[in-house]
Design a protein around this motif. Sequence first.
Motif, mmCIF file in Angstrom:
data_model
loop_
_atom_site.group_PDB
_atom_site.id
_atom_site.type_symbol
_atom_site.label_atom_id
_atom_site.label_comp_id
_atom_site.label_asym_id
_atom_site.label_seq_id
_atom_site.Cartn_x
_atom_site.Cartn_y
_atom_site.Cartn_z
ATOM 1 N N THR A 132 41.434 39.810 35.455
ATOM 2 C CA THR A 132 42.860 40.117 35.592
ATOM 3 C C THR A 132 43.526 39.050 36.458
ATOM 4 N N THR A 154 47.777 41.614 34.274
ATOM 5 C CA THR A 154 47.487 41.202 32.904
ATOM 6 C C THR A 154 46.022 40.824 32.747
ATOM 7 N N SER A 155 45.573 40.829 31.501
ATOM 8 C CA SER A 155 44.196 40.390 31.229
ATOM 9 C C SER A 155 44.202 38.886 30.994
ATOM 10 N N LEU A 196 37.221 43.142 31.948
ATOM 11 C CA LEU A 196 38.103 42.010 31.692
ATOM 12 C C LEU A 196 38.522 41.374 33.009
ATOM 13 N N ILE A 203 48.207 44.917 31.166
ATOM 14 C CA ILE A 203 47.382 46.098 31.409
ATOM 15 C C ILE A 203 48.211 47.172 32.103
ATOM 16 N N ILE A 232 38.156 47.660 28.044
ATOM 17 C CA ILE A 232 38.210 48.033 29.459
ATOM 18 C C ILE A 232 37.174 49.128 29.680
ATOM 19 N N SER A 242 49.272 40.602 26.931
ATOM 20 C CA SER A 242 48.064 40.890 27.707
ATOM 21 C C SER A 242 48.297 41.864 28.848
ATOM 22 N N ARG A 250 33.247 37.383 27.445
ATOM 23 C CA ARG A 250 34.327 36.500 27.851
ATOM 24 C C ARG A 250 33.811 35.305 28.639
ATOM 25 N N ASN A 263 42.974 35.208 32.834
ATOM 26 C CA ASN A 263 41.913 34.783 33.735
ATOM 27 C C ASN A 263 42.381 33.644 34.644
ATOM 28 N N THR A 314 40.349 38.936 25.933
ATOM 29 C CA THR A 314 40.355 40.128 25.099
ATOM 30 C C THR A 314 39.033 40.865 25.238
#
Length: 653
Positions: A425, A348-349, A423, A394, A363, A392, A552, A351, A360
Amino acid sequence: MTDIGTHAAPTRRIRKVLVANRGEVAVRVVRTARELGIASVAVYSDQDINSQACDLADEALALGSAVPAQTYLNSEAILDAAARSGADAVHPGYGFLSENADFAQAVTDAGLVWLGPKAEAIRSLGDKISARAIATSVDVPVVPGGQLHGDPEGARTQLLSFAAQAGYPVLVKRADAGGGRGITRFDSDEDVTRFIQDLPGPEALAGCFVEKMVRGARHVETQCARDAHGNFQVVTTRDCSVQRRNQKVVEEAPAPHLPESVDADLRQYSRRLFEAVDYVGVGTCEFLVPSGGSAYFLEVNPRLQVEHTVSEEVAGIDLVREQIRIAEGRTLTPLGRPRGHSFEVRITSENPADDLMPATGAISAITWPGGPGVRVDSFVRPGDVIGSDFDSLIAKLIVTAPTRREALARLLRAIDEFEVEGLPTSSPLLTHILTHPDFCGPDSPWAHASDEDVEAAPSSSPVWPRGDHPFAVHTKWMEERGLLDQVKQTLADAAGTHVPPTTPSGGVPVGLAPTESFVIELGGQRMTLKVPEGMFGRSPAALPAGAAVPVRRQTLRGRGRARGNEGAAAGTPSLHAPIQATVVRVVAEVGAQVRAGDLVVVLESMKMEKPIHAHADGTVSAIHVQAGATVKAGDLMVTITPGEGENAKEDQA
């Protein structure tokens, strides 16, 4: 397993299926439909017009909006698209309308085939109070508890009496909630009293029930299927005990180190539940399995599960194909012998360096893993944007091998190969979980290593045995062990130097920009150099029209950030939204005095709650949001006038 015997002839042929969903599951269904020679129709919101599902489907029809409530949650728009396309079946995927009994009935009333159980089965199982009653009626054990009194004072008395008998902690759940939502935990009589006092009204207790919290229990489920001829089978068991905030993180099949007696009970309980409601289709029965105790029924999910992939890999069948076969009136596909062990992790994105907050942006590049036994279910491509309107995810990374130990080694290798640029992950957290001795048990890839091999193993990979249980994971294990905090510290240590935050014009703190990679040669050795995007004067990769350049935060633990400065604006104690999100609740009131660290607002983005604390003393002079409102990054939420002795100007943004 029931003896299925000869395959029955279809009673109805499906020729075109509309997928009432998006993302990875839409791609998943379209691919199976194509293999079966069935035409497929994708539907899309405005931001999904260039999605992979739309590219792969035979047709793609607009739902006419960018808002989930007006697109993938809009039953009228989806039925209209089905009529326009000439589809004769609807597959709901998972999430959105997949467990909506009214939508299932509307599909059937429109003369279409619903690729799921009947509306009556969804309705009776979707309400947790009703599902508990059904389970009890067929001798399937449920967690001690019962429906909550609708009167606040009666509910308080009931909760205190139940807790005195069962012992704290106890839980109050909403009967219509799912996915780990709608759950309140109580650890004392004071918690109960405070809960009742804070109720907005008696209606808040409608559809609630109380349960004893079962500690140290595994989450084990059965992937089931039943056809219209009465044939039933458990495809595999699965273990989904690694969870965070009741959201699954790692899934595997079959459930490891499960006593044979418990396995047999789960299969028998699942059959009883399916037969009790005449369930026809594919579905999942979920249970809590305490150490050394009997299993307790949790719920039935009347749809395909996100983690269905591991059951497919072990059983060697396609569960979407099975849904179509059942809907056409055919009998179940006979099961062969199980094939090894399979894991699924969700990349997932989110952190890990920032409490797994959703990130968000675009990519810029992806490196997919490969090799024997490696499967990737995804829907994203380089240049795609992960927004905040949907989850989120991916990709789902699924690996299978002859044994659990080999599958673990293969999964760790695959995660190491999997790279996403642009991003952050969840990969560092996944690696930490998969190498923990509680999780590995005797199946650690280094379990039988020599001393030399142990020294050569990754330092983050503990060697078994370091415990006395072959599988010491339970539903609260990840949080009780503080695994996320450990990963945050590791990332902070790796970052080394302090990176001072910068503030864009919107007043939202940001940190590290996205990176880009270059292959270089240094002293005759090939190396990969990662630098901030655009550092060498090169423009960032082209983004889809209308997409913002992704910037981000990469807030790392140990940078000296004061607790609660998330959402702070430069030079003022007022609070701005750090991310696009939904306001869950506003705690503070106008005129209230707040101190640094006090909770002011709670946000939610992609199923994750984010508390926003005051970062300085002051008085709340204005509140600009309310529960249920949507905020964008940088939006002013709460104006706070500095406390006495401070001369900073009130923020007027």
